[in-house]
Design a protein around this motif. Structure first.
Motif: not given
Length: 536
Positions: A152-170
């Motif tokens: 469970q990804l709770d958040g990413v700090s320091g990013a404009a946006t982020y997206g988790l699909t399967g095993r790939r977090l952009t």
């Protein structure tokens, strides 16, 4: 017990346990197309939506891509405290001179509830752009998200946006990362460690919880390898492995709760801080993987090269035989130490001060940087003699410290570069310490399976695990044996040593290996390459 008697009780597992490394769990209904880039194989298809696996499903189940969920969020850059307590401006570009450390450094603070089988983590990543072009995103491979409801990804700090699909977090950065500049982002996430699966699913037991241990292999997000302006994520598949891992520095602080008597098996430098807290560091490593148990028995031995070899077993390695009791732990520690010494002599330095072997309650074995697993099955079936899998799999996993930890490769597209070399390293070991077993090894390990198939196949080209093992592992060692005859012993071992030294810390494809041959050696090996390779 003879080696043929040894294998009969394992007939069901033999088709998948020959390799010495963990295999995947379910055969697909169709062979997918490999994705992204490798220098000698042009692949133009986009990275697919990657499936997640339900560990509670039947052995015959296949991950369903329709079950993959994407998480999209806006996360503006913010000033926050990093896991080690220092202040940093997350998401801001910092430019200037950099040292020769890896481009990526991970600082992790994780709380592991041993009783509940859960993890909570804050994970700071600093990445320095050593390329000649700017890029506006970072891509992470999140291996735990292969399992349904495990991550469970709770958040990413320091990013404009982020997206988790399967095993790939952009992670989209607030501004492009220019050459010669670094950026820091921080992820917070939770895990529920899946139970050890049954049947074929158990082969991914390097990330699982069982009655006697928790194994956290490939549990931490890793920055994807960037090649030719693309971040590499390989599609999950039933055969082999699909990791492509660059080196990084790791600084990991663990806090254990609900964990009376639990011992941590971890690579690198590990400091017990007291009160269930541990601090570990591992430099220039492709992963940071650990195992935990309240039943570990620890034995240590120093190699002649000064490496501390530590063995963590589960207290059941002494077996009663017709000839009396035999101790598999003593044998495994000796095999690990001897092979580490031999491969250091033949291939070059082992990259760390410690080497850790862990008895794992899942089939076969699995390699990580500075730490490997060897299955409880092989300890249970140890007869007191060296002609068995406890010897072979231990040696095989040690060899991966060169053909994985030192020289990295694409496990999906060029699996022979680590698996064939590690399997052939078993033969090199037996030649040195048990020369009377070399003929047995060729028959038992290779010829009994009448292997066929191109050695340089990708994992995606097979419809069964048996085909994959036969082509990549077994025809692979046939090819290496023939190359040795073509070149002679001195030139062959020089080739392996130069391969380890030239590409230390890199991720390479097959052409890197062949490029080290002189024109005369290339001609001398031409027929062998034409016989075994699709792309000779």
């Amino acid at each position: 017990m003879t080696h043929r008697m040894l294998r009969r009780p394992l007939a069901i597992l033999a088709a998948v346990m020959l390799c010495g490394c963990t295999l995947s769990q379910a055969a697909p209904t169709a062979v997918p197309t490999a994705t992204t880039f490798q220098p000698e194989i042009a692949l133009g298809s986009p990275v697919p939506t990657l499936a997640r696996y339900d560990a509670s499903s039947a052995v015959t189940s296949t991950p369903d891509s329709a079950g993959t969920q994407a998480a999209q969020s806006t996360a503006p850059a913010a000033d926050e405290a990093t896991p080690d307590g220092s202040d940093a401006t997350l998401g801001a570009m910092i430019c200037g001179a950099d040292d020769d450390a890896p481009s990526t450094a991970h600082t992790v603070s994780a709380t592991i509830d041993y009783g509940e089988r859960t993890v909570e983590a804050r994970h700071l990543v600093r990445h320095f752009n050593r390329t000649s072009t700017a890029y506006s995103d970072l891509v992470f491979n999140i291996e735990p998200n292969y399992w349904l409801n495990a991550f469970q990804l709770d958040g990413v700090s320091g990013a404009a946006t982020y997206g988790l699909t399967g095993r790939r977090l952009t992670v989209q950065l607030a501004e492009p990362l220019e050459p010669g500049c670094a950026v820091q982002i921080e992820m917070t996430y939770r895990m529920t460690i899946p139970p050890l699966g049954a049947g074929a699913a158990s082969f991914r037991g390097y990330f699982s919880s069982g009655d006697r241990q928790i194994n956290l292999g490939h549990w931490l997000p890793t920055l994807a390898l960037r090649v030719s302006d693309a971040w590499i994520t390989r599609e999950a598949f039933f055969a082999g492995e699909q990791n492509v891992l660059d080196i990084a520095d790791w600084d990991v602080t663990l806090t254990l709760t609900n964990a009376d008597g639990v011992i941590v098996a971890a690579p690198g430098d590990v400091e017990d801080l007291g009160d269930g807290r541990y601090h570990g560091t591992l430099r220039r490593a492709r992963d940071y993987s650990i195992s935990l148990s309240d039943q570990f028995v620890v034995a240590e031995q120093e190699s002649v090269t000064g490496v501390q070899v530590a063995l963590y077993t589960l207290g059941d390695t002494e077996i009663q035989t017709a000839d009396g009791p035999v101790d598999g732990a003593h044998h495994a520690l000796a095999m690990a130490t001897r092979s580490l010494e031999l491969f250091t002599e033949r291939f070059g330095p082992y990259p760390y001060d410690r080497f850790v072997v862990v008895q794992g309650d899942f089939p076969d074995g699995m390699e990580f940087s500075g730490l490997v697993f060897v299955s409880s099955t092989w300890f249970e079936r140890y007869t007191g003699k060296p002609d068995g899998y406890l010897t072979l799999i231990t040696v095989h996993e040690v060899a991966h410290q060169w053909w994985y930890a030192r020289v990295g490769s694409d496990a999906a597209l060029s699996p022979w570069l680590d698996e064939a070399l590690s399997t052939y390293s078993e033969h090199i070991f037996l030649e040195q310490f048990y020369p009377n077993l070399t003929d047995w090894w060729w028959q038992f390990r290779v010829e009994d399976y009448a292997p066929t198939g191109f050695v340089d196949s990708t994992v995606y080209e097979f419809t069964t695990i048996r085909e994959y093992i036969n082509a990549v592992y077994l025809n692979g060692v046939r090819m290496l044996g023939q190359l040795r005859r073509d070149l002679g012993d001195a030139a062959f071992f020089d080739l392996l040593a130069r391969y380890a030294a030239t590409y230390d810390g890199q991720v390479v494809g097959s052409t890197a290996f062949w490029s080290l041959m002189s024109p005369e050696q290339a001609e001398a090996t031409r027929q062998t390459r034409q016989q075994f390779l699709r792309r000779p």
